[in-house]
Write a protein that holds these residues in place. Structure first.
Motif, short mmCIF file in Angstrom:
data_model
loop_
_atom_site.label_atom_id
_atom_site.label_comp_id
_atom_site.label_asym_id
_atom_site.label_seq_id
_atom_site.Cartn_x
_atom_site.Cartn_y
_atom_site.Cartn_z
N ALA A 149 6.99 10.13 -16.03
CA ALA A 149 5.91 9.98 -15.05
C ALA A 149 6.32 9.02 -13.94
O ALA A 149 6.07 9.26 -12.75
N GLU A 150 7.00 7.92 -14.32
CA GLU A 150 7.46 6.95 -13.32
C GLU A 150 8.53 7.58 -12.42
O GLU A 150 8.55 7.34 -11.21
N THR A 151 9.41 8.39 -13.01
CA THR A 151 10.45 9.06 -12.23
C THR A 151 9.84 10.02 -11.22
O THR A 151 10.27 10.09 -10.07
N HIS A 152 8.80 10.73 -11.66
CA HIS A 152 8.13 11.66 -10.77
C HIS A 152 7.49 10.92 -9.58
O HIS A 152 7.60 11.35 -8.43
N ALA A 153 6.85 9.80 -9.88
CA ALA A 153 6.23 9.00 -8.81
C ALA A 153 7.30 8.46 -7.86
O ALA A 153 7.11 8.43 -6.64
N LEU A 154 8.44 8.06 -8.43
CA LEU A 154 9.54 7.55 -7.61
C LEU A 154 10.06 8.63 -6.65
O LEU A 154 10.31 8.37 -5.48
N LEU A 155 10.20 9.83 -7.18
CA LEU A 155 10.66 10.95 -6.35
C LEU A 155 9.75 11.13 -5.15
O LEU A 155 10.21 11.27 -4.01
N GLY A 156 8.43 11.08 -5.39
CA GLY A 156 7.47 11.22 -4.29
C GLY A 156 7.61 10.09 -3.29
O GLY A 156 7.58 10.31 -2.07
N LEU A 157 7.81 8.88 -3.79
CA LEU A 157 7.94 7.71 -2.91
C LEU A 157 9.20 7.82 -2.04
O LEU A 157 9.16 7.58 -0.82
N ALA A 175 0.85 -1.20 0.00
CA ALA A 175 0.00 0.00 0.00
C ALA A 175 0.88 1.25 0.00
O ALA A 175 0.63 2.21 -0.72
N PHE A 176 1.93 1.20 0.78
CA PHE A 176 2.82 2.37 0.88
C PHE A 176 3.46 2.72 -0.47
O PHE A 176 3.58 3.89 -0.82
N VAL A 177 3.86 1.70 -1.23
CA VAL A 177 4.50 1.97 -2.53
C VAL A 177 3.47 2.05 -3.66
O VAL A 177 3.84 2.26 -4.82
N ARG A 196 10.24 -1.80 -10.20
CA ARG A 196 11.21 -1.03 -9.41
C ARG A 196 10.64 -0.71 -8.02
O ARG A 196 11.33 -0.79 -7.02
N ARG A 197 9.34 -0.35 -7.99
CA ARG A 197 8.73 -0.04 -6.70
C ARG A 197 8.56 -1.31 -5.86
O ARG A 197 8.67 -1.27 -4.63
N LEU A 198 8.33 -2.43 -6.53
CA LEU A 198 8.27 -3.71 -5.80
C LEU A 198 9.62 -4.02 -5.15
O LEU A 198 9.68 -4.47 -4.00
N GLU A 199 10.69 -3.76 -5.86
CA GLU A 199 12.03 -4.00 -5.28
C GLU A 199 12.23 -3.15 -4.03
O GLU A 199 12.84 -3.60 -3.06
N ILE A 200 11.73 -1.92 -4.08
CA ILE A 200 11.86 -1.05 -2.91
C ILE A 200 11.03 -1.61 -1.75
O ILE A 200 11.51 -1.68 -0.61
N ALA A 201 9.81 -2.07 -2.05
CA ALA A 201 8.96 -2.65 -0.98
C ALA A 201 9.66 -3.86 -0.36
O ALA A 201 9.63 -4.05 0.86
#
Ligand code: ADP
Ligand code: MG
Length: 269
Positions: free
Chosen positions: A189-197, A141-143, A162-167
């Motif tokens: 768009a993915e980079t922007h979302a990553l920055l927020g995460l 949920a967090f990612v 990439r976000r799964l790897e972070i989770a």
């Protein structure tokens, strides 16, 4: 208390030679808890080697690495993970055939895989499994991947992998997360979302991040502090504004083909 006492990561005199080449040359820096610390520099500067020295994949030729008060020298990567040091890889490493949820669960320290737990599948084991699943769902949920919990990981779009790897890296409850080019291959768009995460990891979870990344707009807007390497040596260390104005940094980046450190995007890898 000095800066040194408060450091979560202390890299001192860290050196790695490959035959005649000094890939990392007496590098010193500290990472302050609760900050995002960027490690940047032109291609061949020694960033990946330094990451491998900190995570324990490579042994140093000289120097030391400390996590809080704990010296890490000589410890295998898994021991460092147990002490609170997690990492993601430049090339995605997920289990494609497993579900998204299962991938996160592989990152946890639980006794789910203990022989007795598996053999007996008693109430304690089932309770632990339920708890692990709940925790994994929290991380998803967090990612922003909770809706994909039961999807085969290999079927996720690139940015979601990439976000799964972070989770998964977060699943071992780390104190420090090393991120190896998390934005590589992402669209804007993915980079922007990553920055927020990554911001939320610091601001909402109090995590400390050490980031190798070539996307300069991301680095400059996210990082609290930067260490710049060139030919294995630390050439600058400071806030993004200080580093961007540093003559040695400008020269190092210009020398690699006129990439402006403040605007280049992915071009200085
Ligand atoms: N295993 C190795 N054997 C020999 N040379 C290496 C090895 N790994 C890296 N190097 C060299 O060390 C230098 C730093 O490499 P690296 O840490 O990958 O730089 P960066 O990640 O900043 O691009 C480069 O000159 C590279 O060729
Ligand atoms: Mg590299």
């Amino acid at each position: 208390m000095t800066q040194h006492d408060r450091a979560l990561l202390t890299v001192a005199g860290l050196t790695r030679r490959f035959q005649g080449l000094v890939a990392v040359d007496s590098v010193d820096f500290t990472v302050t808890p609760g900050t995002v610390h960027g490690l940047i520099g032109p291609n061949g500067a020694g960033k990946t080697t330094l990451f491998n020295l900190v995570s324990g994949v490579l042994a140093p030729s000289a120097g030391s690495v400390r996590l809080g008060d704990q010296p890490l020298d000589g410890l295998a990567p898994y021991r460092r993970t147990a002490l609170g040091l997690a990492r993601t890889f430049q090339n995605i490493r997920i289990f494609s055939e497993m579900t998204v949820l299962e991938n996160v669960m592989t990152g946890m320290h639980t006794r789910l895989s203990s022989t007795w737990g598996i053999l007996l599948r008693g109430p304690a084991f089932r309770a632990e499994e339920r708890e692990a699943k709940a925790k994994a769902r929290d991380l998803l949920a967090f990612v922003g991947l909770l809706d994909a919990a039961d999807t085969r990981a290999g079927d996720l779009p690139y940015g979601d992998q990439r976000r799964l790897e972070i989770a998964r890296a977060l699943a071992c409850e780390p104190r420090l997360v090393l991120l190896d080019e998390p934005a590589a291959g992402m669209n804007p768009a993915e980079t922007h979302a990553l920055l927020g995460l990554l911001r939320r990891l610091r601001d909402e979870r109090g995590l400390t991040l050490l980031l190798v990344e070539h996307d300069m707009p991301l680095v400059m807007s996210l990082c609290d502090r930067l260490t710049v390497l060139n030919f294995g040596r630390r050439i600058a260390d400071g806030t993004p504004a200080e580093v961007r104005a540093h003559p040695a940094v400008i020269e190092a980046y210009l020398g690699t083909g006129s990439h402006d450190v403040s605007v280049s995007r992915g071009a200085v890898s």
